[in-house]
Design a protein around this motif. Structure first.
Motif, PDB file in Angstrom:
ATOM      1  N   LYS A 131     -36.546 -17.799  -1.713  1.00 47.97           N
ATOM      2  CA  LYS A 131     -37.547 -16.464  -1.850  1.00 47.97           C
ATOM      3  C   LYS A 131     -38.459 -16.461  -0.618  1.00 47.97           C
ATOM      4  CE  LYS A 131     -41.279 -14.798  -4.635  1.00 47.97           C
ATOM      5  NZ  LYS A 131     -42.295 -15.069  -5.607  1.00 47.97           N
ATOM      6  N   TYR A 132     -39.271 -17.401  -0.376  1.00 49.33           N
ATOM      7  CA  TYR A 132     -40.251 -17.425   0.730  1.00 49.33           C
ATOM      8  C   TYR A 132     -39.683 -17.080   2.177  1.00 49.33           C
ATOM      9  CZ  TYR A 132     -43.617 -18.518  -2.843  1.00 49.33           C
ATOM     10  OH  TYR A 132     -44.288 -18.562  -3.879  1.00 49.33           O
ATOM     11  N   GLU A 145     -35.735  -2.574  -0.277  1.00 55.61           N
ATOM     12  CA  GLU A 145     -36.661  -2.073   1.113  1.00 55.61           C
ATOM     13  C   GLU A 145     -35.945  -2.433   2.253  1.00 55.61           C
ATOM     14  OE1 GLU A 145     -40.889  -3.427   0.550  1.00 55.61           O
ATOM     15  OE2 GLU A 145     -40.556  -3.693  -1.486  1.00 55.61           O
ATOM     16  N   PHE A 185     -50.490 -13.349   3.742  1.00 54.98           N
ATOM     17  CA  PHE A 185     -49.210 -13.243   3.447  1.00 54.98           C
ATOM     18  C   PHE A 185     -48.966 -14.215   2.076  1.00 54.98           C
ATOM     19  CE2 PHE A 185     -44.707 -14.668   3.675  1.00 54.98           C
ATOM     20  CZ  PHE A 185     -44.211 -13.626   3.496  1.00 54.98           C
ATOM     21  N   MET A 194     -36.854  -6.134  -3.285  1.00 54.39           N
ATOM     22  CA  MET A 194     -37.074  -6.428  -1.941  1.00 54.39           C
ATOM     23  C   MET A 194     -35.853  -5.983  -1.091  1.00 54.39           C
ATOM     24  SD  MET A 194     -38.718  -9.454   0.195  1.00 54.39           S
ATOM     25  CE  MET A 194     -40.487  -9.060   0.025  1.00 54.39           C
ATOM     26  N   PHE A 203     -36.943 -15.533   2.875  1.00 55.58           N
ATOM     27  CA  PHE A 203     -36.419 -14.277   2.875  1.00 55.58           C
ATOM     28  C   PHE A 203     -37.656 -13.596   3.095  1.00 55.58           C
ATOM     29  CE2 PHE A 203     -35.542 -10.001   1.121  1.00 55.58           C
ATOM     30  CZ  PHE A 203     -34.464  -9.925   1.525  1.00 55.58           C
ATOM     31  N   GLU A 204     -38.740 -13.626   2.424  1.00 55.68           N
ATOM     32  CA  GLU A 204     -39.869 -12.790   2.939  1.00 55.68           C
ATOM     33  C   GLU A 204     -40.525 -12.972   4.082  1.00 55.68           C
ATOM     34  OE1 GLU A 204     -42.766 -13.540  -0.772  1.00 55.68           O
ATOM     35  OE2 GLU A 204     -41.444 -12.666  -2.330  1.00 55.68           O
ATOM     36  N   VAL A 205     -40.650 -14.206   4.569  1.00 49.88           N
ATOM     37  CA  VAL A 205     -41.168 -14.331   5.782  1.00 49.88           C
ATOM     38  C   VAL A 205     -40.279 -13.587   6.974  1.00 49.88           C
ATOM     39  CG1 VAL A 205     -41.419 -16.219   7.913  1.00 49.88           C
ATOM     40  CG2 VAL A 205     -42.203 -16.375   5.407  1.00 49.88           C
ATOM     41  N   ARG A 206     -38.736 -13.603   7.007  1.00 50.75           N
ATOM     42  CA  ARG A 206     -38.066 -12.998   7.717  1.00 50.75           C
ATOM     43  C   ARG A 206     -38.180 -11.289   7.617  1.00 50.75           C
ATOM     44  NH1 ARG A 206     -33.162 -16.858   9.193  1.00 50.75           N
ATOM     45  NH2 ARG A 206     -34.255 -18.784   9.084  1.00 50.75           N
ATOM     46  N   PHE A 207     -38.373 -10.945   6.273  1.00 50.69           N
ATOM     47  CA  PHE A 207     -38.562  -9.671   6.055  1.00 50.69           C
ATOM     48  C   PHE A 207     -39.784  -9.149   6.632  1.00 50.69           C
ATOM     49  CE2 PHE A 207     -39.652  -5.851   3.566  1.00 50.69           C
ATOM     50  CZ  PHE A 207     -38.669  -4.874   3.946  1.00 50.69           C
ATOM     51  N   LYS A 208     -40.718  -9.981   6.563  1.00 49.17           N
ATOM     52  CA  LYS A 208     -42.059  -9.665   7.291  1.00 49.17           C
ATOM     53  C   LYS A 208     -42.028  -9.504   8.886  1.00 49.17           C
ATOM     54  CE  LYS A 208     -46.308  -8.930   7.219  1.00 49.17           C
ATOM     55  NZ  LYS A 208     -47.208  -7.607   6.407  1.00 49.17           N
ATOM     56  N   GLN A 222     -40.682  -6.178   9.451  1.00 52.60           N
ATOM     57  CA  GLN A 222     -41.482  -5.109   9.496  1.00 52.60           C
ATOM     58  C   GLN A 222     -42.482  -4.933  10.376  1.00 52.60           C
ATOM     59  OE1 GLN A 222     -43.303  -6.044   5.536  1.00 52.60           O
ATOM     60  NE2 GLN A 222     -42.584  -4.206   4.590  1.00 52.60           N
TER      61      GLN A 222
END
Length: 112
Positions: free
Chosen positions: A24-25, A4, A51, A1, A27-32, A35
């Motif tokens: 992990k979550y 990306e 999500f 990730m 980071f994924e929320v901020r990355f979302k 995007q």
């Protein structure tokens, strides 16, 4: 990730977005957010229900929704979004003055 994120081809500006240790979550929320905000549309649509993984506990789901709210508050503090919120519920869109964990379950819309 991380690759990306590093090679993401759209410009964006999020102050202090990754300057703390994130799980992990988070980071994924901020990355979302990056995007979705990288799109050219003024209307930013977040499908929270798509999500969040279905095989996690309800407590973890609530935590992920809180991460979404944290980022919304951060973006609001930097005047990157308008306080004109909408949320989706049962296929319909509703206006609200504040997004919270209960009303973002299906998804929500922000405006730059």
């Amino acid at each position: 990730m991380v690759n990306e994120l590093f090679y993401y081809s759209y410009p964006y500006y999020f102050p202090n977005f990754f300057n703390i240790k994130l799980n992990k979550y988070q980071f994924e929320v901020r990355f979302k957010f990056i995007q979705v905000f990288s799109s050219i549309n003024i209307e930013k649509v977040f499908w929270v229900s798509e999500f969040i993984p279905s095989k996690i506990s309800n407590q973890r789901k609530a935590s992920i929704k809180k991460y979404f709210i944290e980022v919304i508050e951060l973006l609001q503090n930097y005047d990157l979004i308008e306080d004109n919120y909408r949320y989706m519920s049962q296929g319909k869109i509703y206006k609200t003055s504040k997004l919270d964990v209960q009303n973002i379950s299906e998804g929500f819309i922000l405006y730059e």
